[in-house]
Design a protein around this motif. Sequence first.
Motif, PDB file in Angstrom:
ATOM      1  N   HIS A 122       0.968  -1.385   0.137  1.00 15.74           N
ATOM      2  CA  HIS A 122       0.082   0.101   0.135  1.00 15.74           C
ATOM      3  C   HIS A 122       0.850   1.247   0.054  1.00 15.74           C
ATOM      4  CE1 HIS A 122      -3.838  -2.194   1.354  1.00 15.74           C
ATOM      5  NE2 HIS A 122      -3.407  -2.594   0.387  1.00 15.74           N
ATOM      6  N   PRO A 123       1.726   1.424   1.013  1.00 20.13           N
ATOM      7  CA  PRO A 123       2.742   2.638   0.760  1.00 20.13           C
ATOM      8  C   PRO A 123       3.131   2.947  -0.451  1.00 20.13           C
ATOM      9  CG  PRO A 123       3.141   1.297   2.738  1.00 20.13           C
ATOM     10  CD  PRO A 123       2.234   0.528   2.016  1.00 20.13           C
ATOM     11  N   MET A 124       3.832   1.991  -1.183  1.00 15.50           N
ATOM     12  CA  MET A 124       4.221   2.016  -2.391  1.00 15.50           C
ATOM     13  C   MET A 124       3.295   2.207  -3.592  1.00 15.50           C
ATOM     14  SD  MET A 124       4.659   0.036  -5.487  1.00 15.50           S
ATOM     15  CE  MET A 124       4.529  -1.795  -5.061  1.00 15.50           C
ATOM     16  N   GLN A 125       2.277   1.855  -3.300  1.00 11.08           N
ATOM     17  CA  GLN A 125       1.110   2.079  -4.527  1.00 11.08           C
ATOM     18  C   GLN A 125       0.591   3.494  -4.204  1.00 11.08           C
ATOM     19  OE1 GLN A 125      -1.478  -1.172  -3.367  1.00 11.08           O
ATOM     20  NE2 GLN A 125      -0.871  -2.498  -4.586  1.00 11.08           N
ATOM     21  N   LEU A 126       0.529   3.836  -2.896  1.00 10.83           N
ATOM     22  CA  LEU A 126       0.205   5.211  -2.703  1.00 10.83           C
ATOM     23  C   LEU A 126       0.914   6.395  -3.398  1.00 10.83           C
ATOM     24  CD1 LEU A 126      -1.791   7.395  -1.240  1.00 10.83           C
ATOM     25  CD2 LEU A 126      -0.585   7.134   0.777  1.00 10.83           C
ATOM     26  N   ALA A 127       2.484   6.053  -3.325  1.00  7.65           N
ATOM     27  CA  ALA A 127       3.393   6.819  -3.893  1.00  7.65           C
ATOM     28  C   ALA A 127       3.415   6.904  -5.397  1.00  7.65           C
ATOM     29  CB  ALA A 127       4.920   6.445  -3.257  1.00  7.65           C
ATOM     30  N   LYS A 128       3.133   5.638  -5.826  1.00  3.47           N
ATOM     31  CA  LYS A 128       3.054   5.799  -7.288  1.00  3.47           C
ATOM     32  C   LYS A 128       1.778   6.408  -7.721  1.00  3.47           C
ATOM     33  CE  LYS A 128       6.906   3.140  -7.751  1.00  3.47           C
ATOM     34  NZ  LYS A 128       8.166   3.707  -8.335  1.00  3.47           N
ATOM     35  N   THR A 129       0.818   6.389  -7.046  1.00  4.58           N
ATOM     36  CA  THR A 129      -0.455   6.749  -7.421  1.00  4.58           C
ATOM     37  C   THR A 129      -0.375   8.625  -7.390  1.00  4.58           C
ATOM     38  OG1 THR A 129      -1.792   5.127  -7.038  1.00  4.58           O
ATOM     39  CG2 THR A 129      -2.897   7.118  -7.075  1.00  4.58           C
ATOM     40  N   ARG A 130       0.479   8.779  -6.437  1.00  3.39           N
ATOM     41  CA  ARG A 130       0.771  10.522  -6.346  1.00  3.39           C
ATOM     42  C   ARG A 130       1.338  11.011  -7.771  1.00  3.39           C
ATOM     43  NH1 ARG A 130       1.843  10.374   0.197  1.00  3.39           N
ATOM     44  NH2 ARG A 130      -0.275  10.633   0.558  1.00  3.39           N
ATOM     45  N   SER A 131       2.403  10.068  -7.937  1.00  2.00           N
ATOM     46  CA  SER A 131       3.286  10.623  -9.110  1.00  2.00           C
ATOM     47  C   SER A 131       2.499  10.430 -10.319  1.00  2.00           C
ATOM     48  CB  SER A 131       4.313   9.369  -9.385  1.00  2.00           C
ATOM     49  OG  SER A 131       5.226   9.272  -8.259  1.00  2.00           O
ATOM     50  N   LEU A 132       1.447   9.591 -10.427  1.00  3.96           N
ATOM     51  CA  LEU A 132       0.552   9.575 -11.729  1.00  3.96           C
ATOM     52  C   LEU A 132      -0.368  10.809 -11.621  1.00  3.96           C
ATOM     53  CD1 LEU A 132      -1.145   8.105 -13.970  1.00  3.96           C
ATOM     54  CD2 LEU A 132      -2.597   7.197 -12.144  1.00  3.96           C
ATOM     55  N   LEU A 133      -0.830  11.090 -10.379  1.00  6.38           N
ATOM     56  CA  LEU A 133      -1.799  12.424 -10.520  1.00  6.38           C
ATOM     57  C   LEU A 133      -1.004  13.555 -10.947  1.00  6.38           C
ATOM     58  CD1 LEU A 133      -3.811  11.743  -7.108  1.00  6.38           C
ATOM     59  CD2 LEU A 133      -4.439  11.566  -9.458  1.00  6.38           C
ATOM     60  N   THR A 134       0.603  13.492 -10.679  1.00  7.19           N
ATOM     61  CA  THR A 134       1.155  14.684 -10.894  1.00  7.19           C
ATOM     62  C   THR A 134       1.368  14.793 -12.383  1.00  7.19           C
ATOM     63  OG1 THR A 134       2.477  14.721  -8.731  1.00  7.19           O
ATOM     64  CG2 THR A 134       3.674  15.749 -10.771  1.00  7.19           C
ATOM     65  N   ARG A 135       1.565  13.636 -13.120  1.00 10.48           N
ATOM     66  CA  ARG A 135       1.943  13.679 -14.421  1.00 10.48           C
ATOM     67  C   ARG A 135       0.527  13.976 -15.196  1.00 10.48           C
ATOM     68  NH1 ARG A 135       4.896   8.737 -12.943  1.00 10.48           N
ATOM     69  NH2 ARG A 135       2.944   7.551 -13.474  1.00 10.48           N
ATOM     70  N   LEU A 136      -0.685  13.706 -14.596  1.00 10.30           N
ATOM     71  CA  LEU A 136      -1.817  13.986 -15.071  1.00 10.30           C
ATOM     72  C   LEU A 136      -2.169  15.434 -15.269  1.00 10.30           C
ATOM     73  CD1 LEU A 136      -4.064  10.995 -13.789  1.00 10.30           C
ATOM     74  CD2 LEU A 136      -3.419  11.601 -16.259  1.00 10.30           C
ATOM     75  N   LEU A 137      -1.657  16.103 -14.141  1.00 13.32           N
ATOM     76  CA  LEU A 137      -1.876  17.526 -14.109  1.00 13.32           C
ATOM     77  C   LEU A 137      -1.000  18.280 -15.066  1.00 13.32           C
ATOM     78  CD1 LEU A 137      -2.170  18.179 -10.074  1.00 13.32           C
ATOM     79  CD2 LEU A 137      -3.927  18.337 -11.775  1.00 13.32           C
ATOM     80  N   GLU A 138       0.256  17.834 -15.335  1.00 11.44           N
ATOM     81  CA  GLU A 138       1.294  18.399 -16.127  1.00 11.44           C
ATOM     82  C   GLU A 138       0.848  18.103 -17.595  1.00 11.44           C
ATOM     83  OE1 GLU A 138       4.863  16.523 -14.918  1.00 11.44           O
ATOM     84  OE2 GLU A 138       5.056  17.834 -13.206  1.00 11.44           O
ATOM     85  N   ASN A 139       0.340  16.857 -18.006  1.00  8.76           N
ATOM     86  CA  ASN A 139       0.028  16.647 -19.313  1.00  8.76           C
ATOM     87  C   ASN A 139      -1.051  15.896 -19.489  1.00  8.76           C
ATOM     88  OD1 ASN A 139       0.109  16.217 -22.159  1.00  8.76           O
ATOM     89  ND2 ASN A 139       2.400  15.557 -22.005  1.00  8.76           N
TER      90      ASN A 139
END
Length: 239
Positions: A122-139
């Motif tokens: 779960h901690p790793m999945q949460l970190a990866k999901t946050r990175s996904l949201l950042t990429r979605l906001l940027e592009n």
Amino acid sequence: MSSRTWYGDDLSHVSLFSLLDLFVLLVCFFALQTINARRRRRGRLLSFRVFGQVIVVLNSVQAAKDLLERRSQIYSDRPVIPFYEMMGWDWFVVTARYDEYWRRGRKLLDRGLRPGAAASYHPMQLAKTRSLLTRLLENPSEWEAHIELLQGELILAMTYGYEVSGRSDRRIDAARKLAEVGTATALPGALLVNGLPFLRHIPEWVPWFSYKPLARYGYDLGVEVRNEPIQFVRDGMVS
């Protein structure tokens, strides 16, 4: 991605079989008409042979449950895809036959993905999901590529402890190509060799009709996807 991207000119002869799709549709139409007619006369279980391959048709939900659920140990198997055998993909658990190798692979997957074990991710999945949201906001326009990258990141991190460097990471690229080849070559009517397995013996020097160039390409992809992450783990253990 176009089909030309992953197999180039090695299997451009596949275009010669474009009319095969129409032929297959016509055969399927008449086969369904025949099956429906025979169902009324012969009951819920039919079998017929096409190009030497026996096809069993379960004509009712009850017949499917009786054979595929209640007697799953006997009848739960997967169809053989001749071109997968040419590529040496017998190690792939998802498409493996229902045998001891598949049972061992399923047991390992269950051990690593059962609810108790999954909680540790779960901690790793949460970190990866946050990175996904950042990429979605940027592009946001490339949302599909971002989600695809997330899938690769999660699988490689959970299985091998490998951190993906980005969309151009070679392990992500190899896995993507493997999935494209596996999907495209398993579709009904995509390759004539899957319906006529004896075509696998056509030598490579025969122009347009040899499947061996693409089979070699798929084999090399399989070796890369299977062995490189394992070698990464071994190197980490030594260091």
